[in-house]
Design a protein around this motif. Structure first.
Motif, PDB file in Angstrom:
ATOM      1  N   GLY A 127      -6.690   0.477 -37.586  1.00 35.34           N
ATOM      2  CA  GLY A 127      -5.592   1.053 -36.819  1.00 35.34           C
ATOM      3  C   GLY A 127      -5.691   2.568 -36.812  1.00 35.34           C
ATOM      4  O   GLY A 127      -6.510   3.170 -37.525  1.00 35.34           O
ATOM      5  N   ARG A 128      -4.838   3.244 -36.041  1.00 37.22           N
ATOM      6  CA  ARG A 128      -4.891   4.705 -35.909  1.00 37.22           C
ATOM      7  C   ARG A 128      -4.677   5.399 -37.257  1.00 37.22           C
ATOM      8  O   ARG A 128      -5.380   6.354 -37.587  1.00 37.22           O
ATOM      9  N   ASP A 129      -3.695   4.918 -38.025  1.00 38.33           N
ATOM     10  CA  ASP A 129      -3.403   5.562 -39.323  1.00 38.33           C
ATOM     11  C   ASP A 129      -4.604   5.476 -40.247  1.00 38.33           C
ATOM     12  O   ASP A 129      -4.958   6.447 -40.933  1.00 38.33           O
ATOM     13  N   GLU A 130      -5.242   4.296 -40.270  1.00 40.99           N
ATOM     14  CA  GLU A 130      -6.411   4.116 -41.143  1.00 40.99           C
ATOM     15  C   GLU A 130      -7.568   5.013 -40.678  1.00 40.99           C
ATOM     16  O   GLU A 130      -8.302   5.569 -41.509  1.00 40.99           O
ATOM     17  N   ILE A 131      -7.721   5.159 -39.376  1.00 40.04           N
ATOM     18  CA  ILE A 131      -8.795   5.999 -38.832  1.00 40.04           C
ATOM     19  C   ILE A 131      -8.552   7.461 -39.216  1.00 40.04           C
ATOM     20  O   ILE A 131      -9.471   8.176 -39.645  1.00 40.04           O
ATOM     21  N   GLU A 132      -7.292   7.927 -39.071  1.00 34.95           N
ATOM     22  CA  GLU A 132      -6.979   9.321 -39.407  1.00 34.95           C
ATOM     23  C   GLU A 132      -7.256   9.589 -40.881  1.00 34.95           C
ATOM     24  O   GLU A 132      -7.768  10.655 -41.249  1.00 34.95           O
ATOM     25  N   SER A 133      -6.884   8.629 -41.737  1.00 32.71           N
ATOM     26  CA  SER A 133      -7.128   8.769 -43.178  1.00 32.71           C
ATOM     27  C   SER A 133      -8.626   8.836 -43.466  1.00 32.71           C
ATOM     28  O   SER A 133      -9.093   9.641 -44.277  1.00 32.71           O
ATOM     29  N   LEU A 134      -9.393   7.994 -42.759  1.00 34.93           N
ATOM     30  CA  LEU A 134     -10.837   7.947 -42.972  1.00 34.93           C
ATOM     31  C   LEU A 134     -11.513   9.227 -42.470  1.00 34.93           C
ATOM     32  O   LEU A 134     -12.494   9.696 -43.061  1.00 34.93           O
ATOM     33  N   ILE A 135     -10.965   9.813 -41.412  1.00 37.36           N
ATOM     34  CA  ILE A 135     -11.514  11.073 -40.896  1.00 37.36           C
ATOM     35  C   ILE A 135     -11.432  12.164 -41.965  1.00 37.36           C
ATOM     36  O   ILE A 135     -12.387  12.930 -42.187  1.00 37.36           O
ATOM     37  N   GLU A 136     -10.261  12.266 -42.632  1.00 39.13           N
ATOM     38  CA  GLU A 136     -10.087  13.270 -43.691  1.00 39.13           C
ATOM     39  C   GLU A 136     -11.084  13.043 -44.821  1.00 39.13           C
ATOM     40  O   GLU A 136     -11.687  13.989 -45.341  1.00 39.13           O
ATOM     41  N   GLU A 137     -11.286  11.787 -45.168  1.00 35.05           N
ATOM     42  CA  GLU A 137     -12.217  11.442 -46.251  1.00 35.05           C
ATOM     43  C   GLU A 137     -13.651  11.838 -45.882  1.00 35.05           C
ATOM     44  O   GLU A 137     -14.398  12.373 -46.710  1.00 35.05           O
ATOM     45  N   CYS A 138     -14.029  11.565 -44.635  1.00 35.85           N
ATOM     46  CA  CYS A 138     -15.392  11.887 -44.167  1.00 35.85           C
ATOM     47  C   CYS A 138     -15.611  13.399 -44.104  1.00 35.85           C
ATOM     48  O   CYS A 138     -16.714  13.896 -44.365  1.00 35.85           O
ATOM     49  N   ARG A 139     -14.546  14.152 -43.751  1.00 32.52           N
ATOM     50  CA  ARG A 139     -14.669  15.607 -43.693  1.00 32.52           C
ATOM     51  C   ARG A 139     -14.969  16.178 -45.070  1.00 32.52           C
ATOM     52  O   ARG A 139     -15.790  17.094 -45.206  1.00 32.52           O
ATOM     53  N   LYS A 140     -14.270  15.613 -46.057  1.00 30.04           N
ATOM     54  CA  LYS A 140     -14.483  16.093 -47.427  1.00 30.04           C
ATOM     55  C   LYS A 140     -15.922  15.831 -47.874  1.00 30.04           C
ATOM     56  O   LYS A 140     -16.500  16.601 -48.635  1.00 30.04           O
ATOM     57  N   LYS A 141     -16.506  14.738 -47.380  1.00 39.86           N
ATOM     58  CA  LYS A 141     -17.878  14.376 -47.764  1.00 39.86           C
ATOM     59  C   LYS A 141     -18.919  14.992 -46.809  1.00 39.86           C
ATOM     60  O   LYS A 141     -20.116  14.699 -46.924  1.00 39.86           O
ATOM     61  N   HIS A 142     -18.436  15.807 -45.861  1.00 39.49           N
ATOM     62  CA  HIS A 142     -19.302  16.448 -44.868  1.00 39.49           C
ATOM     63  C   HIS A 142     -20.090  15.434 -44.025  1.00 39.49           C
ATOM     64  O   HIS A 142     -21.226  15.692 -43.618  1.00 39.49           O
ATOM     65  N   GLN A 143     -19.447  14.291 -43.760  1.00 39.61           N
ATOM     66  CA  GLN A 143     -20.067  13.265 -42.886  1.00 39.61           C
ATOM     67  C   GLN A 143     -19.628  13.538 -41.441  1.00 39.61           C
ATOM     68  O   GLN A 143     -18.807  12.838 -40.863  1.00 39.61           O
ATOM     69  N   THR A 144     -20.237  14.604 -40.878  1.00 34.04           N
ATOM     70  CA  THR A 144     -19.770  15.100 -39.569  1.00 34.04           C
ATOM     71  C   THR A 144     -20.013  14.109 -38.430  1.00 34.04           C
ATOM     72  O   THR A 144     -19.238  14.057 -37.463  1.00 34.04           O
ATOM     73  N   ALA A 145     -21.108  13.343 -38.521  1.00 33.25           N
ATOM     74  CA  ALA A 145     -21.402  12.377 -37.451  1.00 33.25           C
ATOM     75  C   ALA A 145     -20.321  11.302 -37.406  1.00 33.25           C
ATOM     76  O   ALA A 145     -19.849  10.914 -36.325  1.00 33.25           O
ATOM     77  N   LYS A 146     -19.901  10.833 -38.579  1.00 36.63           N
ATOM     78  CA  LYS A 146     -18.839   9.820 -38.638  1.00 36.63           C
ATOM     79  C   LYS A 146     -17.537  10.381 -38.089  1.00 36.63           C
ATOM     80  O   LYS A 146     -16.782   9.688 -37.405  1.00 36.63           O
TER      81      LYS A 146
END
Length: 745
Positions: A127-146
């Motif tokens: 869902g949108r909320d889960e995607i937004e949460s995952l985006i923040e997590e990926c940013r912290k890990k520098h997973q820019t493609a994701k």
């Protein structure tokens, strides 16, 4: 009980049609096995049981019978499309003469498989909320493609795979990682190559006349009762035959069946497809030689899988593997192109009727100028005849001016254009209306005529024109009569005795010289070589981007341009003077079809026929658009000389490397038939003789004709000659059989 054998094609649905294998028919299956049937046979060293199709039945075999394996069993449940096509191939082999393999390659679609095209899409699962949460997590890990993928999926739940890979520059590994996490899924869909460009515009059914509605209702009523048959729709140009076809097809589709629409030329595909697509959408497709092999393969698969309702195309479209064929339409059924020029030399009309009988379908033939054969059979009650005598627009047939070119010459006019045609073209250019100029190229320089009096050099024995050879001799290719070409016309003494030598390019140059402001398009074999050239030329002309369309017979067949109000027919009698018994019929058809292109909209049309023989009955009746009068006059000639449809002809062409070998074969054939077929069964024999073109590519050609009122007697003669050829070992000669040939050899 004598043993019987069957030739079986195995694995026919796999890579390619290869060769048949011979099997013995076990006693228990005698009388049950027929051509086209699917059977099981032992194959190979391990005698693995595989499926195959019976392609021929034989009473004898060249192989030792004890070495032949037996057919295991019949697949009684199978009613495959290949079985129907094999039956058709067997009928063509027997009816027209050819090898079974050649007939099979004609009817069966190419078996080379093409990789199916596929499209992928990325679907968001979180869902949108889960995607937004995952985006923040990926940013912290520098997973820019994701991050790029997830941001794109925030607003769109589904995105094309190629967009994400190419536009967002994301690797397959990144996407696979998100799939493993359960964030997204990737779905793959197969799709077919589609040669038809999608057309958003759809069109409702047009109002029909009482005559059109009656034809549709009558044909469908027969179909509903199971009374399938053959129907001939004889309608004047512009009378709405296509709307009749569409009405019949619409009701056929509503019954859960499919339709094949044959057209004589690829040039007609664009306009025909447009009209059908507007009514039936993307369940319509085309089949013709301009398609790639992948496109052809996909159209066959779409038809086989029931994803198409209508296929449109020339002769080869007849073999589309529809599972539930209901109707075959043959538009402009009189056209020569419906007869194959290569073995087996089948005619689409007779072959369509045979396919329809196998499939339980009906055949509708349509033309403003039906072939003599079709009209003859309709008059005898073999086909059901319908007539449409009024134009849909309510307009009248065009006014026709027949111009005597002999008089133009006397008045000093040596131009390609008569004075009347010049005047009318000028009027169209001033009024913004369009003109079509048709050059009748059939018979191009194939006869000699006097430009002063119109006299044609003819054979005194055969009533056909003499052909000019390079050695300065004029020859009849029916009986062999020949003379030296005279220096002056034997009728009037004029020195203007010559063949006609004008083509579309010369006419285009003459138009530019005479009418410098005119915008022209040229449509002939040279200008239509590229894949989309037909469509471009016709659409440009339809959209008013040219004032004058110049072309050969391909421009006069079935096209509908409402703004065309003038048709000029140049050299109308070129086709009239071919050394061919069909010359009068072809001339009438061409001139009538050409004249019918004018005045198809609300504006009145005019036609100019330029000829050296204005008194000839073909030209007189074409000018009057009077088919019945032409048919009556032509029928007398055919009956008198026993030409089709009053009788049937079999042409036997022998092609050999050595001239004396071919001569020996045709003489042997003539002698054999004279000896074996006597009394009432004896055919009338013409020849043997050298063919019209006696040498092509260093190969010599000899011809022999048989005429008989009974077609089956000619088939028996063909069978005799085939057996005799094998016995005499004539394998170094190419022997071709052609029934009721469309062209003289």
């Amino acid at each position: 009980m004598s043993e019987k054998y069957a030739d079986i094609i195995v694995d026919i649905s796999h890579d390619k049609v290869d060769r048949p294998f011979r099997y013995k028919i076990p006693e228990a299956l005698l009388g049950e096995i027929s051509v086209g049937m699917r059977v099981y046979v032992p194959f190979g060293k391990g005698n693995k049981e595989i499926t195959g199709y019976v392609v021929d039945l034989l009473d004898t075999t060249d192989y030792p019978p004890e070495r032949l394996k037996e057919i295991s069993r019949i697949d009684k449940k199978d009613t495959t499309l290949e079985g129907d096509l094999i039956q058709t191939a067997y009928w063509m082999k027997s009816h027209y003469g050819s090898t079974m393999i050649t007939a099979l390659k004609t009817v069966l679609p190419a078996k080379k498989k093409f990789k199916q095209l596929e499209t992928k899409k990325v679907i968001r699962i979180f869902g949108r909320d889960e995607i937004e949460s995952l985006i923040e997590e990926c940013r912290k890990k520098h997973q820019t493609a994701k991050v790029r993928v997830l941001n794109a999926l925030l607003d769109e739940e589904v995105l094309p795979y190629t967009l994400i890979r190419e536009k967002l520059n994301v690797t397959t590994a990144t996407l696979n990682s998100l799939v493993k996490q359960g964030v997204i899924s990737i779905e793959t869909e197969n799709f077919y190559r589609n040669p038809v460009k999608k057309i958003s515009e759809r069109e409702a059914a047009k109002p029909l006349s009482d005559g059109q509605q009656h034809i549709i209702d009558d044909i469908i009523k027969d179909c509903c009762r199971g009374n399938t048959g053959t129907y001939l729709v004889h309608g004047i140009t512009g009378s709405g035959k296509t709307e009749v076809y569409i009405g019949v097809i619409e009701k056929t589709i509503n019954m859960g069946k499919q339709a094949i629409v044959l057209i004589p030329e690829i040039a007609l595909t664009y306009q025909t497809l447009l009209r059908f697509y507007k009514r039936f959408g993307d369940r319509v497709s085309v089949m013709n030689s301009s398609l790639s092999m992948g496109e052809k393969y996909d159209q066959m698969e779409r038809a086989r899988n029931g994803e198409l309702d209508v296929i449109i195309g020339p002769r080869s479209a007849l073999f589309t593997p529809f599972p539930n064929l209901g109707i075959i339409i043959i538009d402009e059924e009189h056209e020569n192109s419906y007869k194959s020029e290569s073995m087996p030399k089948y005619h689409a009309r007779e072959t369509a009727i045979q396919i329809a009988s196998i499939k339980g379908a009906s055949v509708v033939l349509g033309s403003a100028t039906p072939s003599m054969e079709a009209y003859y059979r309709a008059r005898r009650g073999e086909y059901k005849l319908y007539t449409l005598k009024e134009r849909l627009t309510g307009g009248q047939l065009p006014k026709v001016y027949t111009i005597d070119l002999r008089e133009e010459l006397k008045e000093g006019n040596r131009s390609i254009f008569s004075n009347k045609l010049k005047e009318l073209i000028e009027m169209r250019l001033n009024s913004g209306e369009q003109t079509m100029l048709f050059i009748n190229r059939r018979g191009y320089a194939g006869f000699i005529s006097c430009r002063a009096c119109g006299h044609v050099m003819k054979c005194p024995h055969c009533d056909v024109s003499l052909s000019e050879h390079r050695n300065g001799r004029l020859v009849c290719h029916y009986c062999g009569y020949e003379i030296i070409k005279p220096e002056k016309c034997p009728e009037c003494g004029s020195k203007y005795l010559m063949g006609f030598r004008a083509g579309t390019e010369q006419i285009e140059e003459a138009v530019h010289k005479e009418f410098p402001s005119a915008r022209t398009l040229r449509m002939d074999a040279d200008s239509t070589k590229s894949k989309d050239s037909y469509e471009k030329i016709l659409s440009d002309f339809a959209d008013g981007r040219a004032d004058i369309l110049i072309g050969t017979q391909m421009i006069v067949k079935g096209h509908d341009f409402p703004n065309v109000t003038l048709v000029g027919i140049l050299a109308a009698d070129l086709s009239l003077n071919q050394n061919d018994y069909r010359a009068g019929e072809r001339t009438f058809q061409l001139l009538t079809q050409a004249a019918g292109r004018a005045g198809r909209g609300t504006k009145a049309g005019e036609v100019v026929i330029q000829t050296y023989q204005p008194e000839h009955y073909s030209i007189v009746h074409a000018a009057n658009q009077d088919y019945e009068s032409f048919y009556a006059e032509e029928s007398v000639y055919r009956e008198l000389l026993q030409y089709p449809p009053a009788a049937h002809m079999l042409a036997v062409l022998v092609v050999s490397k050595k001239e004396e070998d071919g001569e020996y074969v045709v003489n042997s054939f003539a002698g054999l038939i004279k000896e074996r077929v006597t009394g009432d069964d004896a055919p009338y024999i013409i020849g043997p003789a050298k063919a019209c073109i006696s040498k092509i590519n260093d190969l010599y050609r000899h011809i022999l004709y048989f005429k008989h009122t009974d077609y089956e007697k000619l088939v028996q003669i063909k069978d005799m000659l085939e057996i005799y050829s094998k016995e005499q070992n004539f394998r170094y000669q190419n022997i071709q059989y052609d029934f009721d040939p469309m062209n003289i050899y």
